[in-house]
Design an enzyme around this catalytic site. Structure first.
Site, PDB file in Angstrom:
ATOM      1  N   GLY A 145       0.876  -1.145   0.086  1.00  0.00           N
ATOM      2  CA  GLY A 145       0.005   0.084  -0.066  1.00  0.00           C
ATOM      3  C   GLY A 145       1.080   1.143  -0.111  1.00  0.00           C
ATOM      4  N   GLU A 186       0.073  18.609  -0.977  1.00  0.00           N
ATOM      5  CA  GLU A 186      -0.800  17.541  -1.491  1.00  0.00           C
ATOM      6  C   GLU A 186      -2.093  17.334  -0.810  1.00  0.00           C
ATOM      7  OE1 GLU A 186      -0.794  12.741  -2.026  1.00  0.00           O
ATOM      8  OE2 GLU A 186       1.055  13.782  -1.607  1.00  0.00           O
TER       9      GLU A 186
END
Length: 383
Positions: free
Chosen positions: A133, A245
């Site tokens: 992940g 972000e």
């Protein structure tokens, strides 16, 4: 000179983005959703319009605008329920371009940034791996020194812009003798490098027009000059860019919620039930009041965070709060708006159905809601 954009200039730019979306994007968007990818030439068109990496300095082919202008683009695409373009544009303009701008060598900046502004070179970040992940401690992709070069081997998955990407920021392990995320390095890998290949365009429950891919690296040879930042310091580079972000994702979440709420206002005023518009029903009134309040409170917080970011004072805990709160809110609003549409909300012809499935990933990428809570708790409990 103010750090903040002139309001009239910002509004003119916003109006231009809105017109472009209305005239050039919306007529084709549903077709791209069904094709599960938008055409590569759209990137070039976005570059021609001046909508990509707008805050890259003029010396690197940009417009020298500030973060607010970049967020206008993200906001309007997401407010128009075009998240499958808005998300990839954030990855390209607000993540990859700024990785290079803030950490790249002069040669790297000159090579990539002007072409990223024009849409000739599309950026992607290859961090996530099939077995790990987003856990950097579990990264298995390696880059081994071979003379003046590095040989990269491994695979990545869930990579936004994976099909269209021309330069990929690859996270690889360069020092196997140190634990966890230490010993990782970022590399700029051009998509035409031998040994680099793209897997299939992954099928998703939402954001269908956004390409999301598997990427493979088989003895990909890159020069040491492809290192972005410092050797074995990739984690520091990634952490340094997370505020931008996550704030960008938070701002886009608010815009998406605003857009679908406006659409639902129009719907409930037109839709008849029991001999009157459903907007006259108490449940509708109360639900709309709740959602409008939810959106406005979160917008106020993101505006505060935006000011802090521009001033250079936005901290990890605060931006984590923004990302957590806004994306959870976006999902609540999308769900509430779909419910008010009744059975029609479940039909693809109504935009609320797309807003609902597109919203779901917001609580996962860029750091899951659970990770945001972990980061926030560290700040709260250490106070």
């Amino acid at each position: 000179m103010s750090q903040f954009a002139d309001r009239s200039e910002l509004q003119l730019f916003r109006d231009n983005v809105k017109r472009y979306i209305q005239d050039k994007i919306l007529p084709h968007y549903e077709g791209w959703e069904k094709a599960e990818i938008f055409p590569r030439e759209v990137w070039n068109q976005l570059g021609e319009q001046g909508f990509l990496a707008v805050d890259v300095p003029e010396e690197y082919g940009g417009y020298g605008s500030n973060y607010e202008f970049s967020m206008v683009v993200a906001e309007e695409f997401c407010r128009s329920n075009c998240g499958a373009l808005g998300g990839p544009m954030i990855v390209h303009s607000d993540i990859v371009a700024h990785y290079i701008l803030n950490n790249g060598t002069e040669e790297q900046k000159q090579k990539y940034l002007p072409r990223m502004v024009s849409g000739e070179c599309i950026g992607a970040v290859a961090m996530t791996e099939p077995g790990a992940g987003s856990d950097l401690q579990g990264i298995r992709t390696t880059a081994k020194r071979d003379g003046d070069d590095y040989i990269i081997n491994g695979s990545k998955t869930f990579i936004t812009n994976g099909q269209h990407g021309d330069v990929v920021v690859v996270v690889a392990k360069t020092n196997l003798d140190v634990p966890g995320a230490k010993g990782t390095t970022l590399f700029l890998v051009d998509s035409d490098t031998p040994g680099f290949s793209r897997g299939r365009n992954l099928e998703k429950i939402g954001l269908h027009a956004s390409d999301t891919s598997e990427l493979f690296f088989e003895d990909v040879r890159v020069p040491a000059s492809a290192i972005l930042g410092q050797l074995d310091a990739g984690f520091a580079v990634l952490m340094g860019e997370l505020q931008r972000e996550r704030l960008s994702l938070a701002i886009s979440a608010v815009a998406a919620a605003e857009g679908i709420l406006d659409e639902t206002v129009a719907y409930v005023n037109e839709r008849q039930a029991f001999g009157a518009p459903i907007a006259q029903l108490q449940n509708t009134k109360f639900k709309m009041a709740e959602m409008a309040t939810d959106v406005r409170v979160n917008k106020a917080f993101t505006e505060e965070c935006k000011r802090s970011f521009i001033e250079g004072t936005l901290d990890v805990a605060t931006v984590s709060m923004a990302k957590l709160s806004t994306t959870e809110m976006q999902n609540r609003v999308a769900d509430g708006c779909l419910q008010l549409h009744g059975g029609y909300g479940y039909m693809r012809e109504y935009g609320v159905s797309r807003a609902f499935v597109d919203a779901r990933i917001q609580r996962i990428y860029g750091g899951t809601s659970e990770i945001m809570k972990e980061l926030i708790s560290r700040s709260v409990l250490s106070a």
